[in-house]
Design a protein around this motif. Structure first.
Motif, PDB file in Angstrom:
ATOM      1  N   PHE A  30     -39.367 -14.900 -20.257  1.00 45.05           N
ATOM      2  CA  PHE A  30     -38.421 -14.598 -19.334  1.00 45.05           C
ATOM      3  C   PHE A  30     -36.980 -14.674 -19.758  1.00 45.05           C
ATOM      4  O   PHE A  30     -36.671 -15.796 -20.623  1.00 45.05           O
ATOM      5  CB  PHE A  30     -38.403 -15.617 -18.149  1.00 45.05           C
ATOM      6  CG  PHE A  30     -39.710 -15.466 -17.476  1.00 45.05           C
ATOM      7  CD1 PHE A  30     -40.953 -16.189 -17.410  1.00 45.05           C
ATOM      8  CD2 PHE A  30     -39.873 -14.275 -16.456  1.00 45.05           C
ATOM      9  CE1 PHE A  30     -42.256 -16.088 -16.812  1.00 45.05           C
ATOM     10  CE2 PHE A  30     -41.110 -14.262 -15.819  1.00 45.05           C
ATOM     11  CZ  PHE A  30     -41.940 -14.856 -16.086  1.00 45.05           C
TER      12      PHE A  30
ATOM     13  N   SER B 234     -23.846 -15.794 -20.892  1.00 42.89           N
ATOM     14  CA  SER B 234     -24.940 -16.368 -21.530  1.00 42.89           C
ATOM     15  C   SER B 234     -26.114 -16.019 -21.137  1.00 42.89           C
ATOM     16  O   SER B 234     -26.352 -15.336 -20.095  1.00 42.89           O
ATOM     17  CB  SER B 234     -24.897 -18.104 -20.890  1.00 42.89           C
ATOM     18  OG  SER B 234     -24.941 -18.052 -19.730  1.00 42.89           O
TER      19      SER B 234
ATOM     20  N   GLN C 100     -30.427  -8.968 -10.673  1.00 41.91           N
ATOM     21  CA  GLN C 100     -31.640  -9.743 -11.755  1.00 41.91           C
ATOM     22  C   GLN C 100     -31.455  -8.918 -13.144  1.00 41.91           C
ATOM     23  O   GLN C 100     -31.584  -7.656 -13.098  1.00 41.91           O
ATOM     24  CB  GLN C 100     -32.813  -9.703 -11.012  1.00 41.91           C
ATOM     25  CG  GLN C 100     -33.166 -10.757 -10.046  1.00 41.91           C
ATOM     26  CD  GLN C 100     -34.487 -10.452  -9.578  1.00 41.91           C
ATOM     27  OE1 GLN C 100     -34.809  -9.400  -9.128  1.00 41.91           O
ATOM     28  NE2 GLN C 100     -35.384 -11.638  -9.451  1.00 41.91           N
TER      29      GLN C 100
ATOM     30  N   HIS D 142     -30.498 -17.182 -21.376  1.00 41.76           N
ATOM     31  CA  HIS D 142     -31.433 -18.336 -21.731  1.00 41.76           C
ATOM     32  C   HIS D 142     -32.751 -17.377 -21.516  1.00 41.76           C
ATOM     33  O   HIS D 142     -32.951 -16.626 -21.139  1.00 41.76           O
ATOM     34  CB  HIS D 142     -31.760 -19.203 -20.453  1.00 41.76           C
ATOM     35  CG  HIS D 142     -30.756 -20.216 -20.149  1.00 41.76           C
ATOM     36  ND1 HIS D 142     -30.838 -21.575 -19.979  1.00 41.76           N
ATOM     37  CD2 HIS D 142     -29.194 -19.978 -20.133  1.00 41.76           C
ATOM     38  CE1 HIS D 142     -29.643 -22.153 -19.625  1.00 41.76           C
ATOM     39  NE2 HIS D 142     -28.596 -21.267 -19.857  1.00 41.76           N
TER      40      HIS D 142
ATOM     41  N   GLY E 264     -21.774 -21.942 -15.825  1.00 39.76           N
ATOM     42  CA  GLY E 264     -22.912 -22.812 -15.186  1.00 39.76           C
ATOM     43  C   GLY E 264     -24.280 -22.423 -15.818  1.00 39.76           C
ATOM     44  O   GLY E 264     -24.322 -21.341 -16.539  1.00 39.76           O
ATOM     45  N   ASN E 265     -25.433 -22.760 -15.196  1.00 38.28           N
ATOM     46  CA  ASN E 265     -26.825 -22.597 -15.653  1.00 38.28           C
ATOM     47  C   ASN E 265     -27.463 -22.382 -14.544  1.00 38.28           C
ATOM     48  O   ASN E 265     -28.802 -22.609 -14.409  1.00 38.28           O
ATOM     49  CB  ASN E 265     -27.313 -23.692 -16.538  1.00 38.28           C
ATOM     50  CG  ASN E 265     -27.435 -25.029 -15.820  1.00 38.28           C
ATOM     51  OD1 ASN E 265     -26.962 -25.277 -14.769  1.00 38.28           O
ATOM     52  ND2 ASN E 265     -27.824 -26.037 -16.681  1.00 38.28           N
ATOM     53  N   MET E 266     -27.125 -21.919 -13.176  1.00 42.12           N
ATOM     54  CA  MET E 266     -27.774 -21.293 -12.157  1.00 42.12           C
ATOM     55  C   MET E 266     -28.342 -19.969 -12.602  1.00 42.12           C
ATOM     56  O   MET E 266     -27.457 -19.047 -12.474  1.00 42.12           O
ATOM     57  CB  MET E 266     -27.062 -21.387 -11.001  1.00 42.12           C
ATOM     58  CG  MET E 266     -27.460 -21.252  -9.514  1.00 42.12           C
ATOM     59  SD  MET E 266     -26.355 -21.763  -8.261  1.00 42.12           S
ATOM     60  CE  MET E 266     -25.337 -19.887  -8.060  1.00 42.12           C
ATOM     61  N   LEU E 267     -29.579 -19.829 -12.706  1.00 36.43           N
ATOM     62  CA  LEU E 267     -30.133 -18.719 -13.425  1.00 36.43           C
ATOM     63  C   LEU E 267     -30.450 -17.797 -12.313  1.00 36.43           C
ATOM     64  O   LEU E 267     -31.312 -18.248 -11.552  1.00 36.43           O
ATOM     65  CB  LEU E 267     -31.082 -19.005 -14.661  1.00 36.43           C
ATOM     66  CG  LEU E 267     -30.524 -19.790 -15.818  1.00 36.43           C
ATOM     67  CD1 LEU E 267     -31.553 -20.419 -16.521  1.00 36.43           C
ATOM     68  CD2 LEU E 267     -29.110 -19.253 -16.492  1.00 36.43           C
ATOM     69  N   THR E 268     -30.804 -16.506 -12.749  1.00 32.50           N
ATOM     70  CA  THR E 268     -31.678 -15.349 -12.104  1.00 32.50           C
ATOM     71  C   THR E 268     -32.339 -14.936 -13.255  1.00 32.50           C
ATOM     72  O   THR E 268     -31.924 -14.726 -14.278  1.00 32.50           O
ATOM     73  CB  THR E 268     -30.776 -14.252 -11.409  1.00 32.50           C
ATOM     74  OG1 THR E 268     -31.691 -13.551 -10.725  1.00 32.50           O
ATOM     75  CG2 THR E 268     -29.890 -13.486 -12.300  1.00 32.50           C
ATOM     76  N   PHE E 269     -33.721 -14.506 -13.011  1.00 38.37           N
ATOM     77  CA  PHE E 269     -34.646 -14.270 -14.026  1.00 38.37           C
ATOM     78  C   PHE E 269     -35.100 -12.904 -14.064  1.00 38.37           C
ATOM     79  O   PHE E 269     -35.129 -12.440 -12.882  1.00 38.37           O
ATOM     80  CB  PHE E 269     -35.670 -15.426 -13.995  1.00 38.37           C
ATOM     81  CG  PHE E 269     -35.571 -16.795 -14.628  1.00 38.37           C
ATOM     82  CD1 PHE E 269     -35.450 -17.757 -13.719  1.00 38.37           C
ATOM     83  CD2 PHE E 269     -35.714 -16.902 -15.912  1.00 38.37           C
ATOM     84  CE1 PHE E 269     -34.841 -19.081 -14.079  1.00 38.37           C
ATOM     85  CE2 PHE E 269     -35.322 -18.286 -16.304  1.00 38.37           C
ATOM     86  CZ  PHE E 269     -35.173 -19.189 -15.486  1.00 38.37           C
ATOM     87  N   GLY E 270     -35.412 -12.340 -15.310  1.00 31.79           N
ATOM     88  CA  GLY E 270     -35.876 -11.228 -15.383  1.00 31.79           C
ATOM     89  C   GLY E 270     -37.224 -11.338 -14.769  1.00 31.79           C
ATOM     90  O   GLY E 270     -37.982 -12.146 -14.602  1.00 31.79           O
ATOM     91  N   GLY E 271     -38.085 -10.097 -14.567  1.00 29.03           N
ATOM     92  CA  GLY E 271     -39.475  -9.809 -14.326  1.00 29.03           C
ATOM     93  C   GLY E 271     -40.465 -10.271 -15.325  1.00 29.03           C
ATOM     94  O   GLY E 271     -41.635 -10.629 -14.954  1.00 29.03           O
TER      95      GLY E 271
END
Lengths: 115, 113
Positions: free
Chosen positions: B87, B30, B2, B32, B98-105
């Protein structure tokens, strides 16, 4: 519809009950994602669909979690034998195409409380 | 895997500027950025792609430094409506396309009058 729709908005379940959470993505969107968001935290990835195919389920926390998207549109996230640690907001997101420059459109989420 | 965001929280007066950082331990292709208000859905702000491209949205802009594996979000002359949690998300697809995302806190931003 104009956006991603999730239902129910709130769900209270007793520990051990099964729940089903529904997601209606934006019409025509190929990609669908489920995220789990604990209070004060960022969304955590659960699973990803491209049309009806579940391409990644690496984020599902246990085998009690199951997701499907049988016709490539509406998706259901099912949690069996709910536990207190399952309490969270479950967010669904969709995107038009599975490409790096395609933004995610999120629903308002389902807030699950397990008592 | 993450991304890490900093600071965790910011309080501003209307009209002040802020910078939110997002760092990754792995190569970035990339980033987001999304904003979420309390009890609402995260809303898309912008996407930055490899190449150091800088994008803007209202008075919000962002940069992407692939060498440092970092992105920064700049909020200029903040408005009350900017309040919320920001985020960053980075792609975890196997092909990085792709756009399979893991988000920050997240970074909680509060703008006061």
């Amino acid at each position: 519809g104009a956006g991603v729709s999730q239902s129910p908005r709130y769900k209270v379940a007793k520990r051990g009950q099964d729940v089903a959470l529904r997601c209606d993505p934006i019409s025509g969107h190929v990609s669908l994602f489920w995220y789990q968001q604990a209070l004060g935290q960022g969304p955590e990835f659960l699973t990803y669909f491209q049309n009806e195919a579940q391409l990644d389920k690496s984020g599902l926390p246990s085998d009690r979690f199951f997701a499907e998207r049988p016709e490539g549109s509406v998706s259901t996230l099912k949690i069996q034998r709910t536990q207190q640690e399952d309490s969270a907001v479950y967010l669904c997101a969709s995107s038009l195409v599975p490409m790096v420059n395609s933004p995610l459109h999120f629903g308002n989420g389902t807030r699950l409380t397990v008592t | 895997q993450q991304p890490v965001q900093s600071p965790q929280a910011v309080i501003l007066r209307e009209g002040e500027d802020a910078v939110i950082n997002c760092s990754s331990s792995k190569a970035l292709y990339s980033v987001h950025w999304y904003r979420q208000k309390h009890g609402e859905a995260p809303v898309f702000l912008m996407i930055l792609l490899k190449g150091g491209e800088q994008k803007g949205h209202e008075k919000i802009s962002a940069s992407f430094n692939e060498k440092k594996q970092q992105s920064s979000l700049y909020l200029t002359a903040s408005q009350l409506s900017y309040s919320g949690t920001y985020f960053c998300g980075t792609d975890i697809s196997s092909n990085n396309a792709g756009n399979m995302l893991t988000f920050g806190g997240g970074t909680r931003l509060m703008v006061k009058p």
